[in-house]
Design a protein around this motif. Structure first.
Motif, PDB file in Angstrom:
ATOM      1  N   UNK A 115       0.828  -1.211   0.000  1.00 22.18           N
ATOM      2  CA  UNK A 115       0.000   0.000   0.000  1.00 22.18           C
ATOM      3  C   UNK A 115       0.860   1.257   0.000  1.00 22.18           C
ATOM      4  N   UNK A 116       0.489   2.221  -0.836  1.00 28.27           N
ATOM      5  CA  UNK A 116       1.128   3.537  -0.849  1.00 28.27           C
ATOM      6  C   UNK A 116       0.417   4.425   0.168  1.00 28.27           C
ATOM      7  N   UNK A 117       1.128   4.854   1.191  1.00 26.25           N
ATOM      8  CA  UNK A 117       0.576   5.699   2.252  1.00 26.25           C
ATOM      9  C   UNK A 117       1.017   7.141   2.022  1.00 26.25           C
ATOM     10  N   UNK A 118       0.052   7.998   1.730  1.00 26.04           N
ATOM     11  CA  UNK A 118       0.339   9.367   1.311  1.00 26.04           C
ATOM     12  C   UNK A 118      -0.148  10.358   2.363  1.00 26.04           C
ATOM     13  N   UNK A 119       0.638  11.414   2.565  1.00 25.93           N
ATOM     14  CA  UNK A 119       0.214  12.536   3.404  1.00 25.93           C
ATOM     15  C   UNK A 119       0.625  13.834   2.731  1.00 25.93           C
ATOM     16  N   UNK A 120      -0.058  14.914   3.107  1.00 24.20           N
ATOM     17  CA  UNK A 120       0.239  16.215   2.519  1.00 24.20           C
ATOM     18  C   UNK A 120      -0.332  16.352   1.124  1.00 24.20           C
TER      19      UNK A 120
END
Length: 202
Positions: A115-120
């Motif tokens: 899973x690609x965990x993205x923030x911002x």
């Protein structure tokens, strides 16, 4: 007057306009002042306005690093009164990404989820996944555009790469290495021992 320059990443520029109008019958003499380092230009092309005359003011600057919300006051002083212009905007948190999933897989292990965990950044995000054998010079395009993907265990260790793009066009990428704990497995050797018991006749 309130001017919202919007939201963007630190260092991005903005360009805004507002108008000063003389609604009186005499000549209006005005001056403009501000003290924010992120405002790079504000000009009053002609400070004296005749009755019912107006002038457009250009306000330029950049999104400063630091606090998420930023603002300053532009002061307009004239012989017809004073006015404050509130200039403000929102700084976007930089886009960041990491990939979660197993770091070890066995030969021919069933597919596992990564899973690609993205923030911002600014939603929505778009995703693009790649894979290669560990140490290989080129990436293979998976043509997977979701936040998660599945990959099974192989003969060799491999590396995953995900590139994420946000709604503003900013990108971030991350890689994740999966080691094969049983590379090039040796075949299992089985031995059967046979014994003979010959009897001699007398």
């Amino acid at each position: 007057l309130d001017i919202n320059v919007g939201q963007n990443y630190a260092g991005s520029s903005f360009d805004q306009y507002f108008t000063i109008e003389n609604i009186g019958t005499g000549t209006l003499n005005a001056t403009i002042s501000e003290n924010a380092s992120w405002i790079t230009g504000i000009s009053l092309s002609h400070p004296s306005l005749s009755a019912e005359e107006s002038v457009e003011i250009q306000l330029t600057g950049f999104f400063p690093s630091g606090s998420t919300e930023f603002s300053t006051t532009v002061s307009i002083t004239s012989n017809g009164g004073s006015e404050n212009v509130n200039v403000h905007g929102t700084l976007i948190t930089p886009l960041s990404l990491y990939i979660s999933g197993p770091s070890y897989m066995t030969y021919k292990e069933s597919p596992k989820t990564f899973t690609a965990n993205v923030s911002g950044g600014v939603t929505p995000y778009t995703y693009h996944w790649y894979s290669r054998t560990l140490g290989a010079p080129y990436w293979d395009d998976f043509n997977i555009t979701t936040s998660s993907m599945q990959h099974g265990g192989g003969v060799s260790s491999f590396e995953l790469r995900c590139v994420v793009t946000d709604a503003q066009g900013a990108t971030a990428e991350a890689t994740h290495t999966v080691e094969n704990s049983n590379e090039n497995p040796e075949p299992i050797k089985k031995f059967i021992e046979l014994t003979t018991n010959d009897k001699k006749s007398t």
